[in-house]
Design an enzyme around this catalytic site. Sequence first.
Site, PDB file in Angstrom:
ATOM      1  N   THR A 247      38.173  39.644  36.666  1.00  0.00           N
ATOM      2  CA  THR A 247      39.278  39.248  37.334  1.00  0.00           C
ATOM      3  C   THR A 247      40.506  38.235  36.478  1.00  0.00           C
ATOM      4  O   THR A 247      39.589  37.093  36.234  1.00  0.00           O
ATOM      5  CB  THR A 247      38.949  38.373  38.723  1.00  0.00           C
ATOM      6  OG1 THR A 247      38.233  39.451  39.445  1.00  0.00           O
ATOM      7  CG2 THR A 247      40.171  38.159  39.408  1.00  0.00           C
TER       8      THR A 247
ATOM      9  N   LYS B  61      40.592  43.532  36.356  1.00  0.00           N
ATOM     10  CA  LYS B  61      41.068  43.596  37.627  1.00  0.00           C
ATOM     11  C   LYS B  61      42.398  42.622  37.680  1.00  0.00           C
ATOM     12  O   LYS B  61      42.036  41.300  37.502  1.00  0.00           O
ATOM     13  CB  LYS B  61      39.895  43.347  38.508  1.00  0.00           C
ATOM     14  CG  LYS B  61      40.372  43.213  40.119  1.00  0.00           C
ATOM     15  CD  LYS B  61      39.337  43.123  41.179  1.00  0.00           C
ATOM     16  CE  LYS B  61      39.808  42.893  42.418  1.00  0.00           C
ATOM     17  NZ  LYS B  61      40.811  41.623  42.869  1.00  0.00           N
TER      18      LYS B  61
ATOM     19  N   SER C 266      30.953  39.443  44.128  1.00  0.00           N
ATOM     20  CA  SER C 266      31.872  38.324  43.474  1.00  0.00           C
ATOM     21  C   SER C 266      30.835  37.282  42.793  1.00  0.00           C
ATOM     22  O   SER C 266      29.792  37.112  43.211  1.00  0.00           O
ATOM     23  CB  SER C 266      32.645  37.668  44.812  1.00  0.00           C
ATOM     24  OG  SER C 266      33.238  36.507  44.347  1.00  0.00           O
TER      25      SER C 266
ATOM     26  N   HIS D 147      45.588  40.747  43.932  1.00  0.00           N
ATOM     27  CA  HIS D 147      44.633  39.843  44.829  1.00  0.00           C
ATOM     28  C   HIS D 147      44.724  39.640  46.220  1.00  0.00           C
ATOM     29  O   HIS D 147      44.486  39.040  46.879  1.00  0.00           O
ATOM     30  CB  HIS D 147      44.683  38.487  44.018  1.00  0.00           C
ATOM     31  CG  HIS D 147      43.373  37.998  43.885  1.00  0.00           C
ATOM     32  ND1 HIS D 147      42.679  37.682  42.777  1.00  0.00           N
ATOM     33  CD2 HIS D 147      42.460  37.209  44.834  1.00  0.00           C
ATOM     34  CE1 HIS D 147      41.650  36.911  42.824  1.00  0.00           C
ATOM     35  NE2 HIS D 147      41.348  36.709  44.172  1.00  0.00           N
TER      36      HIS D 147
ATOM     37  N   TYR E 213      34.562  35.618  37.068  1.00  0.00           N
ATOM     38  CA  TYR E 213      35.347  34.577  36.796  1.00  0.00           C
ATOM     39  C   TYR E 213      35.099  33.898  35.483  1.00  0.00           C
ATOM     40  O   TYR E 213      33.825  33.792  35.373  1.00  0.00           O
ATOM     41  CB  TYR E 213      35.538  33.680  37.658  1.00  0.00           C
ATOM     42  CG  TYR E 213      36.139  34.217  38.913  1.00  0.00           C
ATOM     43  CD1 TYR E 213      37.607  34.559  38.992  1.00  0.00           C
ATOM     44  CD2 TYR E 213      35.601  34.177  40.424  1.00  0.00           C
ATOM     45  CE1 TYR E 213      38.241  34.868  40.222  1.00  0.00           C
ATOM     46  CE2 TYR E 213      36.269  34.593  41.534  1.00  0.00           C
ATOM     47  CZ  TYR E 213      37.479  34.873  41.442  1.00  0.00           C
ATOM     48  OH  TYR E 213      38.048  35.189  42.622  1.00  0.00           O
TER      49      TYR E 213
END
Length: 399
Positions: free
Chosen positions: A173, A269, A124, A293, A147
């Site tokens: 994402t 995603k 992440s 999510h 992100y």
Amino acid sequence: MTHLGTDLKRHLYRGRTPARAVEIRDLREMARRRLPALVFEYLEGGAEEEITLRRNRTAYDEIALMPRMLRRIGGTSLGGDLLGRPAPIPMAVAPTGFNGLLWPKGDLALARAAAAAGIPFVQSTVSNDPMEQVAAIPGLRHWMQLYVFQSQQAVEMLVSRAEAAGSEALVLTVDGSVFGNRPWDKRNYRTGTEPTLARKLEMLTHPRWMIDLIRHGQPVFGTLAPMLPEGKGDMVSATGWLRDQMDPDLDWDRVAWLRRIWPRRLILKGLLAADDVERAIRIGADAVVLSNHGGRQLDGVPSPVEVLEQVAPIAKGHLSLLIDSGIRRGSDIVKALALGADGVLVGRAGLYGLGAAGTPGAMRAHAILREEAERTAALLGCASRAALGPDCLFRRAPA
């Protein structure tokens, strides 16, 4: 504890040895007992009424399997290609943040378990350990989750670092630009990220977790550290900064720009709609992850497995189709493959293992899922991944 009739009493495993966990529920119980309530709530909870969170599980429960008997299955294996490289099972570790709250250096611990299992680890953006350290783990297939921030320079910096670290894929994402509303999580805090007095006192009842926190210190955002403003390095300040930096205007043009600057595999995603998958194909994505999510963003949407059969024919021959959200059993993986998925991402199941016992716990979670998936395929009469298809599922005759 569950009861059958009046005599039979059942208990989940309550010890500390991950090897004795026989299913993911055992690891979940081990993690629940070790972690403070506000940490376990963060791991476990969902958005608003948690309709989607529950639906992610019930959708799998409602899919029935149809076994075929008297087939030669030999040594059943679900190994094969996963995004251009072989994997013993078509599974990857989903990107999750704040893993350092579950276990000291939690991202490194979880990634080591993934490397041991031979499956990719998706790190992440808000990981607590630097991507360079995680990507350097021997034998690890490193995928970097992204992100998109308002600052193009910040995004370019993260993309360049992922390329230099050797990440084989970038996982964008697309359903996280606006933070979901998680009221049960909010109730643990007075304001912002300051826990209530009751939650602070409750932490003291988890001495193993407290000792680890004192010994290793409060986690920080290791990957974001180089770009955080001065004085924003602690996790509380960095969380506020992160919320302000997220780009709510992320759109397909920004995805096209990212496709141009990233030379390796690009995965989107967070898609659910079929027409979004069609656009992902046109823009040149290598894979998509059907995802809500984990029920933590928009409440009331379908489970990815519910839309899988509709989307699979669109993706076939154009890009790899992955799926996450709600996977707790190896049979869930088999159902997803039978409906047309090329692989799955597993989040909470592995995190239960991490929160229970670090790397050995996460390794046990991955082993349980693989064992269950291979056993399910064998019981269906399928010796390989290629044998799994819609005929492995039970369909009710129209009324």
